[in-house]
Design an enzyme around this catalytic site. Structure first.
Site, short mmCIF file in Angstrom:
data_model
loop_
_atom_site.label_atom_id
_atom_site.label_comp_id
_atom_site.label_asym_id
_atom_site.label_seq_id
_atom_site.Cartn_x
_atom_site.Cartn_y
_atom_site.Cartn_z
N ASP A 79 29.37 44.52 -18.31
CA ASP A 79 28.77 44.60 -17.86
C ASP A 79 27.44 45.07 -16.82
O ASP A 79 26.45 45.30 -18.01
CB ASP A 79 28.69 46.62 -17.36
CG ASP A 79 29.34 47.43 -16.27
OD1 ASP A 79 28.68 46.31 -15.00
OD2 ASP A 79 29.48 48.05 -15.61
N ASP A 80 27.52 44.40 -15.81
CA ASP A 80 25.20 43.87 -16.01
C ASP A 80 24.41 43.14 -16.63
O ASP A 80 23.44 43.36 -16.79
CB ASP A 80 25.56 45.30 -15.96
CG ASP A 80 25.08 46.04 -14.55
OD1 ASP A 80 25.98 45.49 -13.85
OD2 ASP A 80 24.58 47.02 -14.00
N ASP B 78 30.32 40.74 -15.38
CA ASP B 78 30.64 40.33 -13.79
C ASP B 78 29.34 40.42 -12.82
O ASP B 78 30.14 39.87 -11.80
CB ASP B 78 30.90 42.30 -13.83
CG ASP B 78 29.97 42.95 -13.61
OD1 ASP B 78 28.74 42.79 -14.65
OD2 ASP B 78 29.94 44.20 -13.79
N CYS C 251 29.33 45.59 -9.08
CA CYS C 251 30.57 45.62 -10.47
C CYS C 251 31.92 45.60 -9.06
O CYS C 251 32.57 45.06 -9.44
CB CYS C 251 30.15 47.00 -10.67
SG CYS C 251 28.92 47.49 -11.33
#
Length: 890
Positions: free
Chosen positions: A76-77, A341, A112
């Protein structure tokens, strides 16, 4: 003798058998010279045994599944260009050295929920209609239309044992299990490391802040390995598909305790675009960025450090999953995909942190693949995207790819790459040419946005062609253009000038009355309102910080200011007569009338405060003392204390009432201003951002509110009454430390007050944000990360001859960055492009914005032109063949 020899032989045979079994056990339990510890192995399932049931030994396991296993690991990120991948040594060894790396992997949108929806469905955001982290994110349309068509549903129907572990979508509330997943461990809401809630196969389970039981990355690791192990023991012939969605390195960036000391001086995020301030040629958001302060730069360094620390748990996850596959004998029959993502930025272009920008540091993500048929330690430079993940997984499982998916299988690139033995990392040329352009889109075009920008575009056209299109303008705009056309109405205001024309922050023409022609209204070189100049004010009431001074000279004789002689006479008269107590100034303006009861209460409170201050007081050396009379008589002391309590309660009630009145006035004023804005009025206080307040003054209930005072200056009549001042006894409280101030300050920080802007999305970072070391101790600060105008559609093109990014923003702003000459996107070259090239890019972008299916979204111009030529040839040949057939048959 024979019996002795038999015994001896049996002993030798037994020893050999024991030695053989020992070597067999050691070989099966040893990996890279290290012994597999039983205690560490039991940690995978000890805490979760209550959910999965008891384990059984791996005895008489049958053959492997015919179809390959598939494991998808998504972070994530995680960025690709700020150095986060280089710190994950275990992942690079397992995925990079043993598989293929896609150098040019992009996401369809740097947000996201939309990006994850694209990864699950293989659709662009304009096809699955998830544009932001709120709108339709796990909404009704998503659940009914798109969620039943994810790759998990196709795999489950084909006989795969599917399992999901980790974060799902930002607005997922945990009330249901998405279709297609047989094992479900989904996080409710957004990423967390501690204090979160999981939907564990339909039951909600809450976790606390204990590292050994609740740390989310480790829990994902243990649960996924347990599911893999049990699936191969109970169902050895069925393939497994697992999706591991870890929260790292997303906020709040809580690293495991064993990694909290690492990366203290890491500055890989300081790229050439870090704190780059020459942004006049870039989009609206970047033009309003200011150079970062030292506290901002320090924050980016610490955030980079904490992000890298959280990724170490992901690095360990990859190693453990790879280790377990090797123990189970499934490594050679398993595809592993590693990606993110979207990317991230830390200080690029002066933006402290965030995402959602169309530039490579937000849209480029790492993508690694390994498995059967994939060359080791190779790279593919062809442009790929997250729309290709779902088709690739279906192709790995031998399932036909649905025609509605916008992406293509990456296995086609991998197969051609393997046949050609492309070890140099050149572009792979497939039979059907691979795409060289990828669509990047962000934001939803609402009706209000379309209406606002259409109105602004029409206004620009009217300003450029006033004479031809004046009749089509509304009356107010027509009056504005007519006033600005007169050369006598140019700034600054002069004597006897009624109107002044200027341009607001958005370069729109606006008009304002010259209410004070005594040069107290000033303009700068760009015709923008400035603060009042120190010119003579002729005894006018004090002005606000937001508006020009009010012209009260109308109240004087013949609408003119007093001369110096008249001012001298007035001062002498007031000095000699007004100070007299019995004198009533009937010819002067009285103070505003107040309710008699309110005035009586104010006088009573003032008298009580005066008496109390004489009896108890604070001295300059911060000591407190009362009169001797109070100290000697306990009864008087208690009465005095009760009296003070009553006064405090009365003052609190009055304060709450005043705050409530101010809040309602503020709401009413916003409605009035909104109505004027919709009618295209000349309310310059709202439309043109002519404001002298700092960033700390926005939306602060505890600060002075200047919006209510604007009404006095927006009307033609001017209120020249003197401001009533409360008695000094009510306003002259000494500053006394109070515990409630800290609570109010914390609440203010949590709500993000003192850090707002009309067109910018800003936030406040404070010391309580991070709950794990290293802590932030430099105090709160405000920074802006996004803007209303940050809605765009872009073309990202990479081939043997071109490497560029072309974007069109919602406010008609265009940008073009050539990576061949400008790899860090520092200079926008949209103005230097040829008109024909710009028109061609615009048409190509328009086609991709409405494409549906991989055939439309992967169009290659050379391929289409070749097909057209072949069709023309076939049309010419067909008549000859028919005539020949007739001759032969006749």
């Amino acid at each position: 003798m024979a019996s002795t020899m038999l015994t001896y032989r049996m002993t030798i045979f037994g020893l050999c058998f024991i030695f053989y079994m020992t070597l067999t056990l050691v070989s099966t339990r040893t990996y890279n010279g290290r012994y597999y510890d039983d205690s560490s192995r039991n940690t995978y399932n000890s805490d979760r045994r209550q959910y999965y049931g008891p384990m059984r030994e791996d005895k008489n396991r049958r053959s492997h599944s015919e179809k390959p296993n598939i494991i998808l690991i998504i972070t994530d990120d995680q960025d690709e260009l700020l150095g986060s991948v280089t710190t994950m040594t275990k992942m690079l060894k397992i995925m990079g050295n043993e598989g293929v790396r896609f150098n040019n992997s992009f996401v369809s949108t740097p947000m996201c929920c939309p990006s994850r929806s694209t990864l699950l469905t293989g659709l662009y955001p304009h096809n699955h209609h998830v544009y932001t982290n709120n709108d339709n994110c796990s909404g009704i349309e998503w659940q009914k239309v798109h969620e039943p068509r994810t790759f998990a549903k196709y795999l489950s129907d084909a006989g795969y044992r599917t399992g999901y572990f980790g974060k799902y979508l930002n607005e997922y509330n945990g009330t249901y299990i998405p279709p297609g997943w047989r094992e479900w461990v989904g996080l409710c809401k957004n990423s967390q490391f501690y204090n979160y809630t999981l939907n564990f196969n339909g039951q909600k389970v809450k976790h606390d802040d204990n590292y050994y039981r609740d740390y989310f990355p480790d829990l994902i690791t243990n649960d996924s390995i347990t599911f893999l192990k049990q699936s191969k023991q109970y169902f050895p012939t069925k393939p497994v598909m697992m999706m591991l969605s870890v929260p790292a390195p997303h906020g709040p960036e809580d690293a495991a305790p064993q990694y909290q000391h690492m990366f203290e001086n890491n500055t890989l995020h300081r790229t050439p675009s870090w704190n780059y301030m020459n942004n006049s040629d870039k989009q609206w958001l970047l033009q309003r960025m200011k150079p970062m302060e030292p506290i901002d730069a320090t924050f980016t360094d610490m955030l980079q450090r904490k992000r890298l620390q959280t990724l170490q748990s992901v690095d360990s996850l990859v190693e453990k999953v790879h280790y377990e596959l090797r123990l189970l004998g499934e490594l050679d029959n398993t595809y592993i995909i590693y990606t993110s993502d979207h990317g991230y930025h830390l200080g690029q272009y002066g933006i402290v942190k965030g995402k959602a920008l169309p530039y490579d540091f937000d849209t480029r993500v790492p993508l690694f693949m390994r498995g059967p048929g994939i060359l080791k330690d190779t790279k593919i430079p062809n442009i790929v995207g997250n729309v290709d993940i779902a088709p690739t997984i279906l192709d790995m499982a031998g399932i036909e790819i649905p025609a509605h998916m916008d992406g293509r299988s990456l296995l086609k690139l991998i197969k051609v790459h393997k046949v050609s033995l492309n070890l140099q990392g050149d572009f792979v040329e497939t039979k059907r040419p691979w795409r060289d352009t990828f669509l990047i889109e962000r934001g939803k075009v609402t009706k209000n946005l379309i209406k606002a920008y259409t109105r602004e575009q029409d206004r620009k056209i009217l300003e450029d062609h006033e004479d031809e299109l004046m009749q089509y303008a509304n009356p107010k705009l027509r009056r504005t253009l007519k006033i600005c056309k007169d050369p006598n109405n140019q700034p600054p205001c002069k004597m006897n000038q009624k109107w002044v024309c200027f341009r607001d922050s958005r370069n729109r023409k606006r008009t304002k009355k010259c209410r004070n022609y005594n040069k107290t209204v000033a303009f700068d070189d760009q015709n923008q309102f400035q603060k009042d100049s120190p010119a003579r004010t002729y005894n006018l009431p004090a002005s606000t910080q937001k508006n020009p001074k009010c012209d009260c000279s109308k109240q004087w004789e013949n609408n003119r200011p007093m001369t110096e002689a008249e001012e001298t006479m007035q001062r002498n008269f007031l000095r000699n007569h007004v100070n007299d107590k019995d004198f009533e100034p009937r010819f002067l303006r009285n103070k505003r009338s107040y309710n008699e009861d309110l005035e009586w209460k104010m006088r009573l409170i003032a008298q009580q405060l005066e008496n109390n201050r004489q009896r108890c007081r604070f001295y300059p050396n911060n000591t407190f003392a009362c009169d001797r009379d109070l100290e000697r008589d306990p009864e008087k002391w208690d009465n005095h204390k009760l009296q003070l309590d009553e006064m405090i309660e009365e003052t609190k009630k009055r304060l709450r009432n005043l705050k409530k009145i101010r809040k309602n006035m503020k709401k009413q004023r916003k409605k009035l201003r909104r109505n004027k804005y919709d009618d295209d009025g000349n309310d310059y206080e709202r439309n043109y951002n002519i404001d002298y307040t700092t960033e700390d003054d926005y939306d602060d209930e505890d600060s002075e509110d200047y919006d209510d005072d604007v009404s006095n200056y927006s009307n033609d009549e001017c209120n020249c009454d003197e401001n009533y001042e409360l008695p000094p006894e009510l306003t002259g409280y000494e500053d006394v430390e109070d515990d409630s101030s800290e609570v109010d300050f914390d609440l203010t920080l949590k709500k993000g007050r003192n850090c707002n802007h009309d067109d910018l999305k800003c936030t406040m970072h404070h010391n309580n944000h991070w709950k794990t070391p290293p802590y932030w101790t430099l105090g709160p600060f405000c920074f802006c990360t996004n803007a209303v105008t940050n809605t765009y559609w872009c073309l990202r093109t990479i081939n043997t001859t071109h490497d560029f990014l072309y974007c069109e923003f919602i406010d008609n702003f265009l940008s073009y960055y050539d990576f061949k000459t400008d790899p860090y996107q520092l200079e926008n070259k949209a103005t230097s492009l040829d008109y024909g090239i710009m028109n061609q890019l615009h048409e190509e972008l328009t086609e991709l914005r409405r494409c549906e299916g991989w055939k439309q979204c992967s169009v290659n111009k050379n391929y289409n032109e070749t097909n057209k030529k072949r069709r023309r040839r076939r049309r010419k040949v067909k008549p000859h063949r028919r005539a020949r057939r007739k001759r032969l048959t006749g």
